[in-house]
Scaffold this motif. Structure first.
Motif, PDB file in Angstrom:
ATOM      1  N   LEU A  28       0.628  -0.968   0.039  1.00  0.00           N
ATOM      2  CA  LEU A  28       0.191  -0.141  -0.110  1.00  0.00           C
ATOM      3  C   LEU A  28       0.897   1.172  -0.094  1.00  0.00           C
ATOM      4  O   LEU A  28       0.444   2.493  -0.953  1.00  0.00           O
ATOM      5  CB  LEU A  28      -0.700  -0.151   0.783  1.00  0.00           C
ATOM      6  CG  LEU A  28      -2.170  -1.546   1.080  1.00  0.00           C
ATOM      7  CD1 LEU A  28      -3.207  -0.695   2.389  1.00  0.00           C
ATOM      8  CD2 LEU A  28      -3.009  -0.224   0.120  1.00  0.00           C
ATOM      9  N   SER A  29       1.977   0.938   0.343  1.00  0.00           N
ATOM     10  CA  SER A  29       2.689   2.505   0.632  1.00  0.00           C
ATOM     11  C   SER A  29       4.187   2.413  -0.707  1.00  0.00           C
ATOM     12  O   SER A  29       4.365   3.262  -1.059  1.00  0.00           O
ATOM     13  CB  SER A  29       3.893   2.081   1.784  1.00  0.00           C
ATOM     14  OG  SER A  29       4.256   1.185   1.475  1.00  0.00           O
ATOM     15  N   GLY A  30       4.414   1.778  -2.178  1.00  0.00           N
ATOM     16  CA  GLY A  30       4.072   1.467  -2.872  1.00  0.00           C
ATOM     17  C   GLY A  30       5.479   0.702  -3.428  1.00  0.00           C
ATOM     18  O   GLY A  30       6.122   1.238  -3.949  1.00  0.00           O
ATOM     19  N   ARG A  31       6.451   0.394  -1.842  1.00  0.00           N
ATOM     20  CA  ARG A  31       6.982  -0.076  -2.049  1.00  0.00           C
ATOM     21  C   ARG A  31       7.582  -1.719  -2.689  1.00  0.00           C
ATOM     22  O   ARG A  31       6.201  -2.798  -2.196  1.00  0.00           O
ATOM     23  CB  ARG A  31       8.033  -0.319  -0.860  1.00  0.00           C
ATOM     24  CG  ARG A  31       8.776  -1.084  -0.490  1.00  0.00           C
ATOM     25  CD  ARG A  31       9.058  -0.990   1.647  1.00  0.00           C
ATOM     26  NE  ARG A  31      11.115  -1.482   1.132  1.00  0.00           N
ATOM     27  CZ  ARG A  31      11.806  -1.773   2.801  1.00  0.00           C
ATOM     28  NH1 ARG A  31      10.649  -1.315   3.605  1.00  0.00           N
ATOM     29  NH2 ARG A  31      12.859  -2.337   2.787  1.00  0.00           N
ATOM     30  N   ASP A  32       8.146  -2.216  -3.253  1.00  0.00           N
ATOM     31  CA  ASP A  32       8.379  -3.539  -4.159  1.00  0.00           C
ATOM     32  C   ASP A  32       8.297  -4.511  -2.328  1.00  0.00           C
ATOM     33  O   ASP A  32       9.222  -4.534  -1.426  1.00  0.00           O
ATOM     34  CB  ASP A  32       9.729  -3.895  -4.773  1.00  0.00           C
ATOM     35  CG  ASP A  32       9.859  -2.981  -6.278  1.00  0.00           C
ATOM     36  OD1 ASP A  32       8.738  -3.104  -6.595  1.00  0.00           O
ATOM     37  OD2 ASP A  32      10.180  -3.164  -6.613  1.00  0.00           O
ATOM     38  N   THR A  33       7.801  -5.404  -2.477  1.00  0.00           N
ATOM     39  CA  THR A  33       7.790  -6.666  -1.985  1.00  0.00           C
ATOM     40  C   THR A  33       7.838  -7.606  -2.602  1.00  0.00           C
ATOM     41  O   THR A  33       6.994  -8.355  -3.066  1.00  0.00           O
ATOM     42  CB  THR A  33       6.242  -6.258  -0.859  1.00  0.00           C
ATOM     43  OG1 THR A  33       6.191  -4.802  -0.436  1.00  0.00           O
ATOM     44  CG2 THR A  33       6.659  -7.046   0.152  1.00  0.00           C
ATOM     45  N   VAL A  34       9.028  -8.939  -1.506  1.00  0.00           N
ATOM     46  CA  VAL A  34       8.962  -9.991  -1.558  1.00  0.00           C
ATOM     47  C   VAL A  34       7.952 -10.742   0.117  1.00  0.00           C
ATOM     48  O   VAL A  34       8.528 -11.160   0.971  1.00  0.00           O
ATOM     49  CB  VAL A  34      10.662 -10.843  -1.321  1.00  0.00           C
ATOM     50  CG1 VAL A  34      10.327 -12.401  -2.086  1.00  0.00           C
ATOM     51  CG2 VAL A  34      11.286  -9.895  -2.888  1.00  0.00           C
ATOM     52  N   ALA A  35       6.863 -11.978  -0.434  1.00  0.00           N
ATOM     53  CA  ALA A  35       7.323 -12.381   0.299  1.00  0.00           C
ATOM     54  C   ALA A  35       6.648 -14.036   0.406  1.00  0.00           C
ATOM     55  O   ALA A  35       6.264 -14.713  -0.614  1.00  0.00           O
ATOM     56  CB  ALA A  35       5.281 -11.970   0.666  1.00  0.00           C
ATOM     57  N   ILE A  36       7.238 -14.301   1.545  1.00  0.00           N
ATOM     58  CA  ILE A  36       7.397 -15.603   1.052  1.00  0.00           C
ATOM     59  C   ILE A  36       6.993 -16.288   2.685  1.00  0.00           C
ATOM     60  O   ILE A  36       7.838 -16.043   3.926  1.00  0.00           O
ATOM     61  CB  ILE A  36       9.410 -16.021   1.405  1.00  0.00           C
ATOM     62  CG1 ILE A  36       9.717 -15.098   0.344  1.00  0.00           C
ATOM     63  CG2 ILE A  36       9.749 -17.401   1.550  1.00  0.00           C
ATOM     64  CD1 ILE A  36      11.663 -15.270   0.566  1.00  0.00           C
ATOM     65  N   LEU A  37       6.000 -16.884   2.523  1.00  0.00           N
ATOM     66  CA  LEU A  37       5.511 -16.940   3.630  1.00  0.00           C
ATOM     67  C   LEU A  37       4.415 -18.762   3.495  1.00  0.00           C
ATOM     68  O   LEU A  37       4.790 -19.139   2.210  1.00  0.00           O
ATOM     69  CB  LEU A  37       3.910 -16.098   3.837  1.00  0.00           C
ATOM     70  CG  LEU A  37       4.707 -14.818   4.009  1.00  0.00           C
ATOM     71  CD1 LEU A  37       2.837 -14.372   3.642  1.00  0.00           C
ATOM     72  CD2 LEU A  37       4.885 -14.765   5.093  1.00  0.00           C
ATOM     73  N   PRO A  38       4.882 -19.704   4.427  1.00  0.00           N
ATOM     74  CA  PRO A  38       4.492 -21.194   3.919  1.00  0.00           C
ATOM     75  C   PRO A  38       2.948 -21.179   3.538  1.00  0.00           C
ATOM     76  O   PRO A  38       2.480 -20.228   3.638  1.00  0.00           O
ATOM     77  CB  PRO A  38       4.369 -21.333   5.557  1.00  0.00           C
ATOM     78  CG  PRO A  38       5.309 -20.782   6.247  1.00  0.00           C
ATOM     79  CD  PRO A  38       5.007 -19.490   5.911  1.00  0.00           C
ATOM     80  N   THR A  39       2.914 -22.472   2.856  1.00  0.00           N
ATOM     81  CA  THR A  39       1.463 -23.107   2.391  1.00  0.00           C
ATOM     82  C   THR A  39       1.028 -22.862   3.597  1.00  0.00           C
ATOM     83  O   THR A  39       0.843 -23.422   4.650  1.00  0.00           O
ATOM     84  CB  THR A  39       1.587 -24.799   1.858  1.00  0.00           C
ATOM     85  OG1 THR A  39       3.321 -24.616   0.899  1.00  0.00           O
ATOM     86  CG2 THR A  39       1.161 -25.113   1.171  1.00  0.00           C
ATOM     87  N   GLY A  40      -0.075 -22.422   3.252  1.00  0.00           N
ATOM     88  CA  GLY A  40      -1.067 -22.257   4.038  1.00  0.00           C
ATOM     89  C   GLY A  40      -1.524 -20.951   4.461  1.00  0.00           C
ATOM     90  O   GLY A  40      -1.976 -20.583   5.842  1.00  0.00           O
ATOM     91  N   ALA A  41      -0.388 -20.346   4.653  1.00  0.00           N
ATOM     92  CA  ALA A  41       0.008 -18.636   5.323  1.00  0.00           C
ATOM     93  C   ALA A  41      -1.087 -17.677   4.892  1.00  0.00           C
ATOM     94  O   ALA A  41      -0.854 -16.897   5.301  1.00  0.00           O
ATOM     95  CB  ALA A  41       1.503 -18.278   5.749  1.00  0.00           C
ATOM     96  N   GLY A  42      -2.156 -18.478   3.903  1.00  0.00           N
ATOM     97  CA  GLY A  42      -2.627 -17.042   3.286  1.00  0.00           C
ATOM     98  C   GLY A  42      -2.051 -15.403   2.845  1.00  0.00           C
ATOM     99  O   GLY A  42      -2.241 -14.778   2.703  1.00  0.00           O
ATOM    100  N   LYS A  43      -0.288 -16.214   1.700  1.00  0.00           N
ATOM    101  CA  LYS A  43      -0.328 -15.437   0.778  1.00  0.00           C
ATOM    102  C   LYS A  43      -1.059 -14.902  -0.249  1.00  0.00           C
ATOM    103  O   LYS A  43      -0.798 -13.240  -0.898  1.00  0.00           O
ATOM    104  CB  LYS A  43       0.468 -15.812  -0.157  1.00  0.00           C
ATOM    105  CG  LYS A  43       2.137 -16.546   0.249  1.00  0.00           C
ATOM    106  CD  LYS A  43       2.786 -17.376  -0.392  1.00  0.00           C
ATOM    107  CE  LYS A  43       2.256 -18.592  -0.995  1.00  0.00           C
ATOM    108  NZ  LYS A  43       1.649 -19.921   0.143  1.00  0.00           N
ATOM    109  N   SER A  44      -2.314 -15.445  -0.826  1.00  0.00           N
ATOM    110  CA  SER A  44      -3.874 -14.570  -1.476  1.00  0.00           C
ATOM    111  C   SER A  44      -4.369 -13.726  -1.254  1.00  0.00           C
ATOM    112  O   SER A  44      -4.209 -12.197  -2.184  1.00  0.00           O
ATOM    113  CB  SER A  44      -4.762 -15.455  -1.798  1.00  0.00           C
ATOM    114  OG  SER A  44      -4.062 -16.307  -2.829  1.00  0.00           O
TER     115      SER A  44
END
Length: 614
Positions: A28-44
């Motif tokens: 939301l702040s406009g920053r590039d982001t890499v999110a590494i969250l385990p399967t089932g953690a709600g990445k969508s």
């Protein structure tokens, strides 16, 4: 804006899961982001929630999961978020209708495949879109060091670079990425000062274990035993997945379970799209509670009650294992993850990885799998450490529960240590100067014809399938080093390659030759030709290597699409591509015989092949 209030209003959740809020705020702040969250953690939710807050701008999601795009779109529409997908399953009119809506600002989320996103036709429309964010789902596919590398993903960075308003952030989502993969993903996507969001890889509700069957029969018996709760259609709560490395083994395991009264389905890339979809629907609905599958199944799968995941064969990497095993227990309830570890299956994976010319470091990745199975260390500690996280012992895996005194594991490790010792003794077997000269003579007579294994087998007098296929049992050198271990000859050749005494031609199928004889062409007599049936040739040129890879790609595509080979690409066209070596889709399209339609369907993969020879 109160994010929790909006979350409750739009998604019905009273709080964020670990890592979600941090990633959402970053986007939301406009920053590039890499999110590494385990399967089932709600990445969508990390891209869906910010997209739901927009009134005009659109979120473009690039996903390899064509089969699941409709599910994701339906989920978004159910939440009141105007969404659509655009992929090769739709005709041209349907795609243009969707893209027109996107241009008019009527959509908040558009899901596309990477091939479609990088086509010339889509790119022209993409420049007209008012983009809020560009989302790369399953972002480990970007990295050549990841476990599911896809060459077209390396080109995604051009979307932002060539957009008139290149000020929107990129969000990369994945469940598995080592530090090396994280850096590669950021570099390949052109991310600037990216926010890295990491959640724990520890799964407290999962019980990991490794078993060591000594034979295929023992492995099959054990599989029947662990699946006993699902026998004869019993209404056991939850589902099970059995992963195999090959289609053949998937078919065999499916037949085994079906013969023993299990309600089971099978899923692999060799089946038609329609059959795979029906199989997945039957599994999701609970009609078929057990699924035997290759790794073609599961990416993006959101089934919460998988109680058991069995890896019937060794997977290709620890990332792949973690992601596939992690499909168990997504509802937080106790579940089992069992790996059957057999060295023959490791050899199968090594062979498969060797054929993947895109795959980097296959041997190294398999080493991690072997270490995971062999070390007397808590399974989850090993998995988390691989991804850079330190945890205490899980107290639920086989190592923690039996304190490392499992009789089967002890027997297996003792056997493997003995085998390794014997192998090292054979590799260290002394080779005399006379014996070395025989190896040199073989290389002199057969430059750039054979790899180290067939050379060694021929010289020591083996009559294996490969030796007989090339009729090397008739070769004058066959058995010249009878009495030497094959491993010793291989070790000697490897040491010569390392010291540059012997050179290697070819990448996919390396062939050895002596520097001073690499360009020699020796005329064979008719009698010699009939004896060895081996052609002596120059090391292949760069263009020849590229052409071979392009023809292999063309042949694979013709089989997949059930087209004649010439309908994909004619040989003269592939030859022109190999000579010109286009670097962009526009340059490829300008090659005689290619054209925009073929660029859209095959262009990104063709450029991926060419990039390996730069």
């Amino acid at each position: 804006m109160e994010l929790l209030t909006e979350l409750k209003k739009r998604f019905g959740h009273s709080e964020f899961r670990p890592g979600q809020a941090e990633a959402v705020k970053s986007i939301l702040s406009g920053r590039d982001t890499v999110a590494i969250l385990p399967t089932g953690a709600g990445k969508s939710l990390i891209y869906q929630f910010p997209a739901s807050l927009q009134t005009k701008k659109i979120t473009l999601v690039i996903s390899p999961l064509i089969a699941l795009m409709k599910d994701q779109m339906d989920s978004l529409l159910a939440k009141g978020i105007p969404s659509a997908y655009c992929n090769s399953t739709m005709d041209e009119v349907e795609q243009m209708t969707v893209l027109s809506k996107a241009v008019r600002g009527e959509l908040r989320v558009l899901l596309v495949s990477p091939e479609r996103a990088l086509s010339q036709g889509f790119f022209r429309i993409f420049r007209e879109l008012d983009i809020f964010s560009l989302v790369v789902d399953e972002a480990h596919c970007v990295s050549q060091w990841g476990h599911d590398f896809r060459p077209e993903y390396r080109q995604i960075h051009v979307l932002r670079e060539k957009h008139p308003k290149a000020d929107f952030p990129i969000l990369a989502l994945t469940a598995t990425a080592t530090k090396r993969v994280q850096l590669d993903v950021q570099n390949a996507l052109g991310m600037s000062d990216a926010k890295l969001v990491l959640s724990t890889f520890f799964r407290p509700n999962l019980s990991f274990s490794v078993e060591y069957p000594s034979s295929e029969r023992e492995k099959a018996d054990r599989l029947l035993e662990v699946l006993e709760p699902w026998k004869d259609g019993r209404k056991f709560p939850g589902r099970a997945i059995v992963y195999c490395a090959t289609r053949k083994k998937t078919d065999e395991t499916y037949e085994l379970l079906k013969d023993f009264g299990f309600s089971v389905g099978k899923y692999h890339a060799g089946r038609t799209d329609g059959i795979r979809e029906r199989t997945q629907n039957a599994y999701v609905s609970g009609k078929v509670p057990i699924l035997v599958a290759t790794n073609a199944f599961g990416m993006g799968m959101d089934q919460p009650d998988v109680r058991l995941v069995v890896h019937y064969q060794v997977p290709s990497s620890l990332e792949a294992y973690y992601q596939e095993a992690g499909r168990a227990g997504r509802d937080g309830n106790p579940s089992q993850c069992i790996l059957f570890f057999k060295m023959g299956d490791v050899a199968t994976q090594a062979f498969m990885l060797a054929k993947e010319s895109n795959f980097k470091g296959g041997d190294t990745l398999l080493t991690y799998i072997k270490d995971y199975a062999n070390k007397e260390v808590c399974r989850q500690k090993q998995l988390c450490a691989y991804f850079g996280e330190t945890i205490d012992a899980c107290n639920s895996c086989d190592i923690c529960l039996d304190n490392g005194k499992n009789v089967h594991r002890t027997r297996f490790l003792e056997t493997e240590i003995a085998k390794q010792k014997k192998k090292e003794e054979k590799r260290d077997y002394p080779i005399s100067e006379d014996e070395e000269s025989i190896i040199f003579e073989f290389l002199k007579e057969h430059p750039s014809v054979f790899g180290k294994t067939i050379i060694a087998k021929t010289l020591v007098g083996k009559r294996t399938k490969d030796v007989l296929r090339y009729r090397m049992e008739r070769n004058p050198f066959h058995g010249k080093l009878d009495g030497l271990p094959e491993e010793a000859v291989v070790a000697k050749l490897e040491s010569w390659v390392e010291s540059k005494k012997v050179l290697v031609s070819g990448n996919k199928y390396p062939k050895l030759y002596l520097p001073q004889f690499g360009k020699q062409i020796r005329k064979q007599s008719k009698e010699e030709s009939e004896t060895s049936l081996t052609k002596i040739k120059k090391p292949p040129t760069l263009n020849a290597q590229i052409l071979r890879e392009l023809m292999n790609y063309r042949d694979r595509k013709s089989r997949q699409l059930k087209w004649k080979k010439f309908m994909v690409f004619q040989n003269p066209v592939l030859k022109r591509i190999a000579e010109r070596k286009p670097k962009t889709l526009r340059e490829l399209e300008a090659t005689k015989g290619v054209g925009p339609a073929k660029v859209e369907r095959f262009g990104v993969e063709i450029l991926g092949i060419l990039s390996r020879f730069e």
